[in-house]
Design a protein around this motif. Structure first.
Motif, PDB file in Angstrom:
ATOM      1  N   SER A   3       0.829  -1.213   0.000  1.00  0.00           N
ATOM      2  CA  SER A   3       0.000   0.000   0.000  1.00  0.00           C
ATOM      3  C   SER A   3       0.859   1.257   0.000  1.00  0.00           C
ATOM      4  O   SER A   3       1.618   1.504   0.944  1.00  0.00           O
ATOM      5  CB  SER A   3      -0.885   0.010   1.245  1.00  0.00           C
ATOM      6  OG  SER A   3      -1.318   1.336   1.501  1.00  0.00           O
ATOM      7  N   PRO A   4       0.746   2.074  -1.049  1.00  0.00           N
ATOM      8  CA  PRO A   4       1.512   3.337  -1.056  1.00  0.00           C
ATOM      9  C   PRO A   4       1.191   4.213   0.158  1.00  0.00           C
ATOM     10  O   PRO A   4       2.076   4.896   0.676  1.00  0.00           O
ATOM     11  CB  PRO A   4       1.052   4.019  -2.353  1.00  0.00           C
ATOM     12  CG  PRO A   4       0.556   2.912  -3.222  1.00  0.00           C
ATOM     13  CD  PRO A   4      -0.022   1.889  -2.285  1.00  0.00           C
ATOM     14  N   LEU A   5      -0.036   4.167   0.635  1.00  0.00           N
ATOM     15  CA  LEU A   5      -0.401   5.002   1.786  1.00  0.00           C
ATOM     16  C   LEU A   5       0.259   4.516   3.068  1.00  0.00           C
ATOM     17  O   LEU A   5       0.692   5.322   3.889  1.00  0.00           O
ATOM     18  CB  LEU A   5      -1.923   5.055   1.945  1.00  0.00           C
ATOM     19  CG  LEU A   5      -2.617   5.883   0.862  1.00  0.00           C
ATOM     20  CD1 LEU A   5      -4.123   5.715   0.961  1.00  0.00           C
ATOM     21  CD2 LEU A   5      -2.239   7.349   0.981  1.00  0.00           C
ATOM     22  N   VAL A   6       0.335   3.211   3.255  1.00  0.00           N
ATOM     23  CA  VAL A   6       1.028   2.680   4.431  1.00  0.00           C
ATOM     24  C   VAL A   6       2.520   3.005   4.327  1.00  0.00           C
ATOM     25  O   VAL A   6       3.147   3.481   5.285  1.00  0.00           O
ATOM     26  CB  VAL A   6       0.819   1.153   4.554  1.00  0.00           C
ATOM     27  CG1 VAL A   6       1.721   0.563   5.642  1.00  0.00           C
ATOM     28  CG2 VAL A   6      -0.647   0.831   4.848  1.00  0.00           C
ATOM     29  N   ARG A  20      -4.552   3.571   7.966  1.00  0.00           N
ATOM     30  CA  ARG A  20      -4.174   3.088   6.632  1.00  0.00           C
ATOM     31  C   ARG A  20      -3.944   1.573   6.642  1.00  0.00           C
ATOM     32  O   ARG A  20      -4.135   0.915   5.620  1.00  0.00           O
ATOM     33  CB  ARG A  20      -2.919   3.813   6.153  1.00  0.00           C
ATOM     34  CG  ARG A  20      -3.193   5.288   5.918  1.00  0.00           C
ATOM     35  CD  ARG A  20      -1.982   5.980   5.328  1.00  0.00           C
ATOM     36  NE  ARG A  20      -2.234   7.412   5.213  1.00  0.00           N
ATOM     37  CZ  ARG A  20      -1.323   8.292   4.835  1.00  0.00           C
ATOM     38  NH1 ARG A  20      -0.109   7.901   4.520  1.00  0.00           N
ATOM     39  NH2 ARG A  20      -1.629   9.568   4.752  1.00  0.00           N
ATOM     40  N   ASP A  50      -5.114   2.028  -3.514  1.00  0.00           N
ATOM     41  CA  ASP A  50      -5.634   1.910  -2.159  1.00  0.00           C
ATOM     42  C   ASP A  50      -7.132   2.209  -2.152  1.00  0.00           C
ATOM     43  O   ASP A  50      -7.609   3.055  -2.903  1.00  0.00           O
ATOM     44  CB  ASP A  50      -4.864   2.822  -1.199  1.00  0.00           C
ATOM     45  CG  ASP A  50      -3.552   2.175  -0.749  1.00  0.00           C
ATOM     46  OD1 ASP A  50      -3.421   0.955  -0.917  1.00  0.00           O
ATOM     47  OD2 ASP A  50      -2.681   2.881  -0.233  1.00  0.00           O
ATOM     48  N   TYR A 108       3.096  13.483  -4.037  1.00  0.00           N
ATOM     49  CA  TYR A 108       2.248  12.447  -3.435  1.00  0.00           C
ATOM     50  C   TYR A 108       2.882  11.939  -2.140  1.00  0.00           C
ATOM     51  O   TYR A 108       2.209  11.803  -1.117  1.00  0.00           O
ATOM     52  CB  TYR A 108       2.059  11.265  -4.404  1.00  0.00           C
ATOM     53  CG  TYR A 108       1.300  10.095  -3.802  1.00  0.00           C
ATOM     54  CD1 TYR A 108      -0.088  10.034  -3.873  1.00  0.00           C
ATOM     55  CD2 TYR A 108       1.971   9.081  -3.120  1.00  0.00           C
ATOM     56  CE1 TYR A 108      -0.781   8.975  -3.309  1.00  0.00           C
ATOM     57  CE2 TYR A 108       1.280   8.018  -2.545  1.00  0.00           C
ATOM     58  CZ  TYR A 108      -0.098   7.969  -2.644  1.00  0.00           C
ATOM     59  OH  TYR A 108      -0.778   6.923  -2.063  1.00  0.00           O
TER      60      TYR A 108
END
Lengths: 413, 413
Positions: free
Chosen positions: A314-317, A330, B231, B404
């Motif tokens: 996950s890019p957000l994690v 996240r 995500d 980002y």
């Protein structure tokens, strides 16, 4: 692009012993890089068993196709690895390049082409001029020595910031046997794309089918449990070579992976796979944090793996970890998107041993200052408890930093 | 975090007409933000049909669970949306918050709680204090007017850099009907995570089951074909409301989605979904390029979708586009890792109409300078031809920039 060594590099590099029956040599063939080695030749004694596992890509590189077809013979006399050009997505030219390289190598070593194994890493889509190996491989075959595995590991690097080696010596029957391994990382790399390559050498006398079974089982929780960015090279290759030379000082010949005499060997073999694959994660492009994700309480191990990979990719994690933020929201998101059984209200999540969420809500005892301090560590362990069953799994990844974007996005601008 | 408007924002914002049977009002409830609206109340006339589609997350937010359970009734009198707090991963508190919000809204509007629909976006894991709605919703219900959809769209924003609205007027039978839509983006957002929310309003008289069928079919190639970073929010919500007011000036009552009289309506409805979902991609966090990925020649449409999504979610592809690099090697990689049927040697790839690879190798006529120039455009179209079958699909995404990573990783440091 930064050329400094990853802050996550291992502090100590092991002394690498030699492996009876294996000789190494490296050269500067000028395939792409200047002033560095870019070809490795490993020459193995007659009777060496070989096993391999490869990328699951539906568009594999020409060398991967070559190795897959030659594995059936089960025997290897030489391994040729080049960095700088992956010989991937090169169409018919790619196939003729592998064939020509194998022909040159077979002549140099004095064996059949079916006993030559090949791996290439570097730029994709550029024809690999195999005539550059002519002469070079002959000279290397003559000068190959029991050798220096660290030097060999350097020759196969692309954007790796450090060479990756590991070794172990264990008993097989009453004889000592040695296992050496080297790897190059999965940082996907300027100017195009790179690849995870790893090679294991042992003097243990293990038959090809048994070696293949060990390798296939061993990668499951090691190389297959590491992700940098979820992207899969067309060229990922892991080959294991067993020369059998230890039989001369009494090591028993092993024909089945289930042989109980293999117990210590298997443990050491798997530790080397774990060690090398962890080094790959430690050298992820732009990585500043090594991240271990453990999922427990899942319905099955496979379900735990899928959820752990969803979190790891996950890019957000990954950006939250780069920002030293224990962002459990996240993590919940990544659990939820995995599509595997999960009950929001049974979820617990911890970062480096500090529980931040339990029973589907923020842990009331969660101390923000304590967690913030813990997130400054270079190694972050995220544990997710699903509370559904006994399935458990663990994967390794790294954080997603601006440096990753710079390495992969800036080089043309 | 940058607060400037995305360079990909649409140049023109449409004038939004009113929809008979819908009244809107917004307020500053002070849920999290200061000096901006954060609550939207939409009041619908009696008899309004409702349909909805939601996140596929296994850990959905409390408002998503609320809406799912109330959809069975098929009727809506009010929609309450708040920004600043997602009421996600809030355990039992989350459920009591939704229940209390619905109770307050039902009292304010004068309807049953089962006719209240809720959506929340913003921070995750923080209890949402629904008592803040007490008083606010009563006042909003009194002051609600046919209204200003742009103002409404602003109240539901989190890190969106521009409000997203779309409108269309078409004939249903001999009567004119209007469709208005608004959305907020899937930028996953500081300080924790946000959500894609979208709401469609029409005066067309369409029964709930028919509206649900239209919505379910419509999202497949619009909202479900957009990805920012792969995500998935716990809270993604798309609701459609049909007041039926156009029946008064002769619009036929529609009970089946297959009714041939719906043809123009369906086209316009789908265009609004496409328009809003494209705006979401245009406002992806840190986005500097809108990327359209078309896969053709796949075995099936589903296979084409899976490959297109693999390309769209690949960090290596996305960073290459940020670097204005027509890196078709990474596209091959993403095709290969999708796990779908693909024949490397039949692949062709183009960027903005310029073919860079064909038959599994670099296109010999490929002009680097021409491609480099084309990659400077703010909109990049990648087309992949697999040459296997007739399956075709298209998805939208954006590039992956250092911005980002900054938006999602920097805010705690």
């Amino acid at each position: 692009m930064s050329s400094s060594v990853s802050p996550l590099a291992p502090k100590n590099v092991p002394d690498m012993p030699t492996i009876a029956g294996v000789r190494l040599a490296t050269a500067e063939a000028g395939i792409r890089y200047k002033n560095r080695t870019d070809v490795l030749l490993a020459v193995m004694d007659k009777g060496t068993a070989v096993a391999g596992v490869f990328t699951k890509s539906k568009c594999p590189s020409a060398p991967v196709e070559w190795c897959r077809s030659k594995l059936r013979g089960g025997k290897a006399r030489a391994l040729v690895v080049n960095s700088g050009n992956a010989n991937a997505f090169t169409g018919k030219t790619g196939r003729s390049s592998t064939a020509l390289t194998a022909k040159i190598a077979a002549k140099a070593v004095g064996c059949s082409e079916g006993e030559i194994f090949l791996a290439s890493t570097g730029v994709i889509g550029e024809p690999l001029d195999a005539t550059k190996f002519d002469g070079v491989l002959g000279r290397l075959a003559e000068t190959a020595e029991p050798g220096d595995y660290l030097t060999a590991a350097k020759a196969i690097m692309t954007t790796d910031t450090f060479p990756k080696v590991a070794t172990a010596t264990v008993k097989l029957g009453k004889a000592k046997v040695t296992i050496n391994g080297m790897a190059k990382g999965a940082g996907m790399i300027a100017p195009d794309m790179a690849t995870m390559l790893s090679f294991i050498f042992t003097d243990a006398p293990i038959a090809p089918a048994a070696l293949q079974a060990l390798l296939k089982a061993g990668v499951e929780d090691t190389f297959n449990a590491v992700t940098i960015d979820g992207d899969t090279s067309t060229s990922d290759t892991l080959l294991a070579f067993a020369t059998g030379a230890a039989a001369e000082h009494g090591a028993p010949k092993i024909s089945r992976a289930s042989d109980p005499r293999l117990k210590a060997f298997v443990k050491a073999f798997n530790q080397i796979l774990a060690n090398l694959s962890e080094q790959v994660a430690r050298d992820g492009e732009g990585a500043r944090k090594l991240v271990e994700i453990t999922v427990e309480g899942a319905k099955t191990k496979a379900s735990a793996r899928k959820i752990a990979m969803s979190i790891a990719n996950s890019p957000l994690v990954k950006t939250a970890i780069a920002g030293e933020d224990a962002n459990w929201g996240r993590v919940v998101m990544a659990v939820g998107k995995a599509g595997e059984p999960a009950d929001r209200d049974k979820l617990s999540i911890s970062f480096n041993g500090i529980r931040v969420a339990k029973s589907g809500a923020r842990d009331p005892s969660y101390d923000e200052a304590q967690v913030s301090e813990a997130m400054k560590a270079p190694e972050i362990a995220i544990k997710v408890s699903l509370g559904l069953g006994k399935g458990r799994d663990r994967v390794l990844t790294c954080d997603l930093t601006k440096e990753y974007v710079a390495i992969n996005g800036d080089y043309r601008s």
